[in-house]
Motif scaffolding. Structure first.
Motif, short mmCIF file in Angstrom:
data_model
loop_
_atom_site.label_atom_id
_atom_site.label_comp_id
_atom_site.label_asym_id
_atom_site.label_seq_id
_atom_site.Cartn_x
_atom_site.Cartn_y
_atom_site.Cartn_z
N TRP A 1 -53.09 -43.82 -86.63
CA TRP A 1 -51.96 -44.48 -85.97
C TRP A 1 -52.46 -45.26 -84.76
CZ3 TRP A 1 -50.51 -43.30 -80.87
CH2 TRP A 1 -51.05 -42.11 -80.32
N THR B 1 -62.63 -47.67 -82.23
CA THR B 1 -62.74 -46.22 -82.11
C THR B 1 -61.58 -45.50 -82.78
OG1 THR B 1 -62.96 -44.42 -80.49
CG2 THR B 1 -61.63 -46.28 -79.82
N THR C 1 -50.78 -47.84 -81.19
CA THR C 1 -49.66 -48.54 -80.57
C THR C 1 -50.16 -49.91 -80.14
OG1 THR C 1 -50.12 -47.58 -78.40
CG2 THR C 1 -48.44 -46.49 -79.73
N VAL C 2 -49.25 -50.87 -80.16
CA VAL C 2 -49.62 -52.25 -79.81
C VAL C 2 -48.41 -52.87 -79.11
CG1 VAL C 2 -48.95 -53.04 -82.13
CG2 VAL C 2 -50.46 -54.46 -80.74
N ILE D 1 -55.88 -49.73 -70.90
CA ILE D 1 -57.28 -49.66 -71.33
C ILE D 1 -57.75 -51.02 -71.85
CG2 ILE D 1 -57.32 -47.19 -71.81
CD1 ILE D 1 -57.08 -47.90 -74.77
N GLU E 1 -43.76 -50.08 -76.82
CA GLU E 1 -44.85 -50.50 -77.69
C GLU E 1 -44.47 -50.21 -79.13
OE1 GLU E 1 -45.30 -47.78 -75.65
OE2 GLU E 1 -45.72 -48.96 -73.86
N GLU F 1 -56.08 -41.66 -83.56
CA GLU F 1 -55.54 -42.84 -82.88
C GLU F 1 -56.62 -43.93 -82.88
OE1 GLU F 1 -54.56 -42.38 -78.72
OE2 GLU F 1 -53.57 -44.34 -78.65
N LEU F 2 -56.23 -45.14 -83.27
CA LEU F 2 -57.19 -46.25 -83.38
C LEU F 2 -57.02 -47.26 -82.25
CD1 LEU F 2 -58.23 -48.21 -86.53
CD2 LEU F 2 -57.26 -49.49 -84.62
N ALA F 3 -58.15 -47.78 -81.78
CA ALA F 3 -58.10 -48.95 -80.89
C ALA F 3 -59.31 -49.83 -81.16
CB ALA F 3 -58.08 -48.53 -79.42
N ALA G 1 -54.72 -53.44 -72.66
CA ALA G 1 -53.52 -53.00 -73.36
C ALA G 1 -53.20 -51.58 -72.93
CB ALA G 1 -53.73 -53.07 -74.87
N GLN G 2 -52.02 -51.40 -72.35
CA GLN G 2 -51.55 -50.08 -71.92
C GLN G 2 -52.59 -49.35 -71.08
OE1 GLN G 2 -50.06 -49.68 -76.27
NE2 GLN G 2 -49.30 -47.89 -75.19
N PRO H 1 -54.22 -39.78 -76.67
CA PRO H 1 -55.60 -39.28 -76.76
C PRO H 1 -56.63 -40.34 -76.40
CG PRO H 1 -54.33 -38.56 -78.65
CD PRO H 1 -53.44 -39.49 -77.88
N MET H 2 -56.32 -41.59 -76.72
CA MET H 2 -57.18 -42.74 -76.45
C MET H 2 -57.21 -43.11 -74.97
SD MET H 2 -58.69 -45.31 -77.91
CE MET H 2 -58.14 -44.92 -79.57
N GLY H 3 -56.19 -42.65 -74.21
CA GLY H 3 -56.09 -43.04 -72.81
C GLY H 3 -55.10 -44.16 -72.59
N LYS H 4 -54.33 -44.52 -73.62
CA LYS H 4 -53.31 -45.57 -73.45
C LYS H 4 -52.10 -45.00 -72.73
CE LYS H 4 -54.11 -48.89 -77.14
NZ LYS H 4 -53.55 -49.52 -78.35
N ILE H 5 -51.56 -45.79 -71.81
CA ILE H 5 -50.36 -45.37 -71.09
C ILE H 5 -49.14 -45.65 -71.95
CG2 ILE H 5 -48.94 -45.81 -69.06
CD1 ILE H 5 -51.63 -46.73 -67.68
N ASN H 6 -48.33 -44.62 -72.15
CA ASN H 6 -47.07 -44.78 -72.89
C ASN H 6 -45.90 -44.47 -71.99
OD1 ASN H 6 -48.11 -45.31 -75.64
ND2 ASN H 6 -49.00 -43.27 -75.36
N ILE I 1 -64.07 -41.14 -75.06
CA ILE I 1 -63.87 -41.63 -76.43
C ILE I 1 -65.16 -41.76 -77.22
CG2 ILE I 1 -61.70 -42.81 -75.87
CD1 ILE I 1 -63.25 -45.44 -76.01
N ASP J 1 -56.35 -36.73 -82.96
CA ASP J 1 -55.06 -36.35 -82.39
C ASP J 1 -54.42 -35.42 -83.39
OD1 ASP J 1 -52.65 -36.33 -80.96
OD2 ASP J 1 -51.86 -37.99 -82.15
N VAL K 1 -59.88 -41.77 -82.31
CA VAL K 1 -59.89 -40.59 -81.46
C VAL K 1 -58.98 -39.53 -82.09
CG1 VAL K 1 -59.34 -39.70 -79.15
CG2 VAL K 1 -60.29 -42.00 -79.41
#
Lengths: 122, 179
Positions: free
Chosen positions: B141, B97, B143-144, B61, B169, B106-108, B58-59, A97-102, B76, B101, B99
């Protein structure tokens, strides 16, 4: 070029079909589409095959559509290596949802294990 | 169809909700406020992300070019997302942020290079979670990349726990205490 396109049915894999088919139409690639088992896809194999057929027809590309059984990553790598393909093409990842590529597990396996060149479509 | 995420039984918080201000370890007076939706703040964030070092992506963004940055921010900074910005005067120094889900978020978090290693990230993520708790957020949640030890350390300190370590990740989750 002899290209093996792996499709699991996720949105990024359908995008990979569109881009790879368009490229095959221009470059004259010999394309084989392999539909693999993908438990995380909501689409049935029949639905996926139908979508692939429509995209191929729209581009006027003649390609074999195959169904591969068993583990999706290893069946793609096996097929590409044993049948002399030049390249494996797969979808290059979903975005969160954030736009991160998985990167999915199929892409991860193919990238780490294939001795054939791999393209990830973005 | 992917498997449901596990969230910690133990809750994290309470965290102070923004606005807050603090002096960072470099002696700069910083202020954290919820994003107000104005053109000025939007443009300040565009400028921050244009100055962002691509090595800290990261990934995928933040994205690289101005047009992509604007598209991504449009997405976002939208109404259902929760955003806080840390300011050095009129300059955005960092942004975090949440967002939506499904029933989780989802946090970044992003801190501009010139403001890193000054304790700003901790303040920023705590403010975001305080803001989130205030708005009724429970499950968070993220990912990192597993090699990003600084980030993983920060998330653990805040109360995130690893929920999935089988992918490229690391996935981490947190349960926010109601406040």
């Amino acid at each position: 070029m002899k290209v093996l396109l792996g499709v699991g049915g996720s949105d990024d894999s359908i995008r990979a079909v569109e881009q790879t088919t368009a490229r095959a139409a221009t470059a004259g690639d010999e394309l084989t589409v392999a539909i693999v088992e993908n438990p995380s896809s909501d689409r049935s194999r029949e639905e996926i095959a139908e979508m692939v057929r429509e995209i191929l027809d729209a581009e006027g590309v003649d390609a074999e559509i195959r169904h591969l059984e068993g583990d999706p990553g290893s069946s793609l790598v096996d097929t590409a290596e044993s049948e002399g393909f030049d390249e494996i093409v797969i979808g290059g990842g979903q975005t969160s949802p954030m736009g991160k590529i998985n990167l999915g597990s199929i892409a991860e396996f193919v990238l780490l294990n294939s001795h054939v060149t791999v393209s990830l479509v973005r | 169809m992917s498997k449901p995420r596990r969230y910690p039984d133990e809750t994290a918080g309470p965290f102070a909700a923004p606005p807050t201000s603090f002096e960072d370890r470099e002696g700069r007076e910083m202020e954290i406020r919820p994003y107000d939706g104005s053109d000025e703040e939007f443009e300040a964030l565009v400028a921050m992300y244009e100055a962002f070092d691509p090595a800290d992506r990261a990934q995928g963004i933040p994205p690289g070019q101005e047009r992509r940055i604007r598209d991504w921010l449009d997405n976002i900074l939208d109404g259902d997302c929760l955003n806080v910005v840390v300011w050095d005067g009129d300059d955005a120094a960092g942004h975090a942020t949440l967002v939506p889900d499904g029933d989780a978020y989802e946090l970044a978090i992003f801190v501009l290079q010139a403001y890193q290693e000054a304790g700003i990230g901790t303040h920023l993520i705590e403010s975001l979670l305080g803001y989130g708790a205030e708005q009724g957020v429970e499950n968070v949640w993220l990912t990192v990349e597993r090699w990003n030890r600084a980030a993983v350390g920060l998330y653990k300190k805040i109360g995130f726990e690893t929920s999935d370590s089988e992918s490229f990740e690391l996935e981490m989750t947190l349960t926010l205490s109601a406040q």
